[in-house]
Design a protein around this motif. Structure first.
Motif, short mmCIF file in Angstrom:
data_model
loop_
_atom_site.label_atom_id
_atom_site.label_comp_id
_atom_site.label_asym_id
_atom_site.label_seq_id
_atom_site.Cartn_x
_atom_site.Cartn_y
_atom_site.Cartn_z
N TYR A 73 1.31 -7.48 -2.82
CA TYR A 73 0.51 -6.29 -3.07
C TYR A 73 1.28 -5.23 -3.81
N ILE A 74 0.54 -4.45 -4.58
CA ILE A 74 1.07 -3.28 -5.28
C ILE A 74 0.11 -2.13 -5.00
N ILE A 75 0.62 -1.07 -4.39
CA ILE A 75 -0.19 0.10 -4.09
C ILE A 75 0.36 1.28 -4.88
N LYS A 76 -0.50 1.78 -5.83
CA LYS A 76 -0.06 2.86 -6.71
C LYS A 76 -0.85 4.12 -6.42
N THR A 77 -0.12 5.21 -6.13
CA THR A 77 -0.73 6.52 -6.01
C THR A 77 -0.17 7.40 -7.13
N GLN A 89 -4.74 2.86 -6.50
CA GLN A 89 -4.99 1.53 -7.05
C GLN A 89 -4.33 0.50 -6.16
N VAL A 90 -5.13 -0.45 -5.68
CA VAL A 90 -4.63 -1.51 -4.80
C VAL A 90 -4.82 -2.84 -5.52
N THR A 91 -3.70 -3.57 -5.68
CA THR A 91 -3.72 -4.86 -6.38
C THR A 91 -3.12 -5.93 -5.50
N LEU A 92 -3.78 -7.09 -5.45
CA LEU A 92 -3.25 -8.25 -4.73
C LEU A 92 -3.11 -9.41 -5.69
N PRO A 94 -3.31 2.07 5.69
CA PRO A 94 -3.48 3.47 6.10
C PRO A 94 -4.55 4.17 5.27
N GLN A 95 -5.20 5.18 5.89
CA GLN A 95 -6.28 5.91 5.24
C GLN A 95 -5.86 6.59 3.95
N GLU A 96 -4.61 6.90 3.81
CA GLU A 96 -4.16 7.61 2.60
C GLU A 96 -4.24 6.74 1.35
N PHE A 97 -4.54 5.42 1.53
CA PHE A 97 -4.59 4.53 0.37
C PHE A 97 -5.99 3.94 0.12
#
Length: 477
Positions: free
Chosen positions: A460-464, A423-426, A413-416
């Protein structure tokens, strides 16, 4: 009596045939008084006559030979050979080039034929030089002064960096050099020959490549050498990149005059370990050096100025452009008389030559700024313009990177995505981090994955600022 008569007739016929087969070649006439050749010109003419021309055989060739610098043909050099039968009428003119090792005042030319064999006398002597190096060069590290102590001497040498900054004649074999001392602003006297000169008399000195009576541009800068009675005398420092210099072109080399010991300083502070004749730096400042001349000392200083420039643009490294919209990009620069060039996807945009450009399509952009006065240098600034990211509702857990254009990358999604400070981690199933970014472009995987498993799984780890979302992605073939 009859036998004697037959023999007499036979000898007479043979002698007549032999004489009729000869030719005589005249002394060559040169179309020049001296041959001062170079890479841009090396063509000279010689004219000669021969008779009787009817005695030339169809296989005859004419050979032009050049003597050594003393006029001797014992080891003559062939500078031209005509094609068989191509020269059949007299007089004839032949063009030739002199060898690149030619250097002297007493060369001569002669012409030979092969059928029948004949040789002309030698031409008048002439000076001939091939100027393999014909541009100004430097001595004394381009420093304008030299100092020696009373009773001592100062060594002047030809510099030999052998690069684009200095076409040193020492790079070329067979060249010799003549040193001179000025007697007035327009006159000078010969001092000595060689690659260096030991000076023990004050004066202004320079050196020229020895091209004899041929004029050339192969000469050095002038150096004023003085005598220091006692104490400390002043000298100067040269900068290999000039002063001001451009640090974007790399460090410059500061050079002092010849001595037996050195100590360098920057802004009044001693530079540890800087005890050589040269000191390399990429920083502006006031540099000084103390020089040990054995029985006296010299000091020198230079206010080294860096005239680089700075540039920046008013957009982000990565930008999103909606359909129908434009993005005005402006360059702010301190460059003097700048020239601007804009590129998209490595292709020059021909009409874009000002400090701003209105972007209307996606792509990888570059603006090149060149300063045309003072420090001659260029800078490049890159930025990217992308289409808006797809607006998906959920984070997918399956992708199929098979190149069909459908679900080839992991689209979130655009919000990420980029611009949201997320921060997007794979991480692979083996615990290896394969992606870690705060500017995710919905473009993973950019490269083909190494499938060690049938359908590998990534986590995945998505941090806002207020979320910490975790999950997995299965990659299907």
């Amino acid at each position: 009596m009859r036998n004697f008569t037959v023999y007499y007739i036979f000898v007479f016929v043979l002698l007549t045939f032999t004489l009729s087969a000869q030719v005589v070649i005249s002394k060559p006439n040169l179309g020049f008084t001296q041959a001062c050749a170079s890479s841009t010109f090396n063509n000279y003419n010689v004219t000669f006559s021969f008779s009787p021309s009817g005695n030339l055989q169809p296989t005859n060739t004419f050979i032009v030979e050049m003597s050594d610098a003393d006029g001797s043909f014992s080891n003559a050099t062939v500078v031209h050979t005509t094609n068989a039968g191509s020269v059949a009428t007299s007089p004839a003119t032949i063009s030739f080039s002199i060898p690149t090792a030619t250097s002297g005042e007493g060369y001569k030319i002669r012409v030979k034929s092969t059928a029948p064999a004949a040789t002309s006398s030698a031409s008048n002597a002439f000076a001939a030089y091939y100027k393999i190096q014909d541009s100004p060069f430097s001595i004394n590290n381009l420093i304008e002064t030299g100092v020696y102590c009373t009773g001592g001497s100062y060594l002047l040498t030809i510099d030999n960096p052998g690069d684009a900054m200095n076409d040193s004649p020492l790079q070329y074999q067979n060249l010799t050099f003549n040193w001179y001392k000025e007697t007035s602003p327009t006159t000078s006297v010969f001092v000595a020959s060689g690659e260096s000169l030991e000076v023990s008399t004050p004066g202004v000195y320079f050196v020229e490549t020895n091209y004899g009576t041929c004029t050339s541009n192969s000469f050095s800068n002038r150096v004023t050498v003085s005598e220091a009675a006692s104490g400390t005398t002043s000298s100067s420092i040269s900068s290999s990149l000039g002063n001001p210099y451009c640090s974007v072109n790399g460090p410059t080399t500061l050079s002092a005059i010849n001595g037996i010991g050195y100590q360098w300083f920057k802004d009044g502070e001693r530079i540890d370990g800087a005890t050589s004749q040269m000191y390399q730096t990429n920083e502006a400042g006031t540099y000084a050096v103390n020089i040990n001349l054995e029985n006296c000392t010299a000091s020198a200083s230079i206010d080294l100025v860096n005239t680089d420039f700075t540039s920046e643009i008013n957009v982000e490294d990565i930008n999103i452009l909606d359909s129908g919209e434009t993005l005005l990009v402006n360059v702010a620069t301190t460059a003097v008389s700048p020239v601007f060039q804009w590129y998209v996807n490595n292709t020059l945009i021909v009409d874009a030559t000002t400090s701003n450009y209105e972007v209307s399509q996606q792509g990888n952009y570059t603006v090149k700024i060149t300063q045309t006065e003072g420090c001659n240098a260029s800078q490049e600034i890159n930025f990217v313009v992308n289409e808006p990211f797809p607006d998906v509702a959920n984070i997918p857990n399956v992708i199929t990177p098979n190149g069909d254009g459908i679900n080839d990358t992991w689209v979130i999604p655009q919000e990420f995505v980029s611009g949201t400070n997320t921060q997007v981690t794979l991480i692979s199933a083996q615990g290896k981090v394969v992606l870690d970014t705060t500017e995710y472009q919905n473009n993973w995987p950019e490269n083909e994955l190494d499938f060690k498993d049938v359908n590998p799984v990534y986590y995945y780890i998505i941090k806002t600022s207020n979320q910490n979302i975790k999950g997995s992605i299965t990659v299907l073939r």
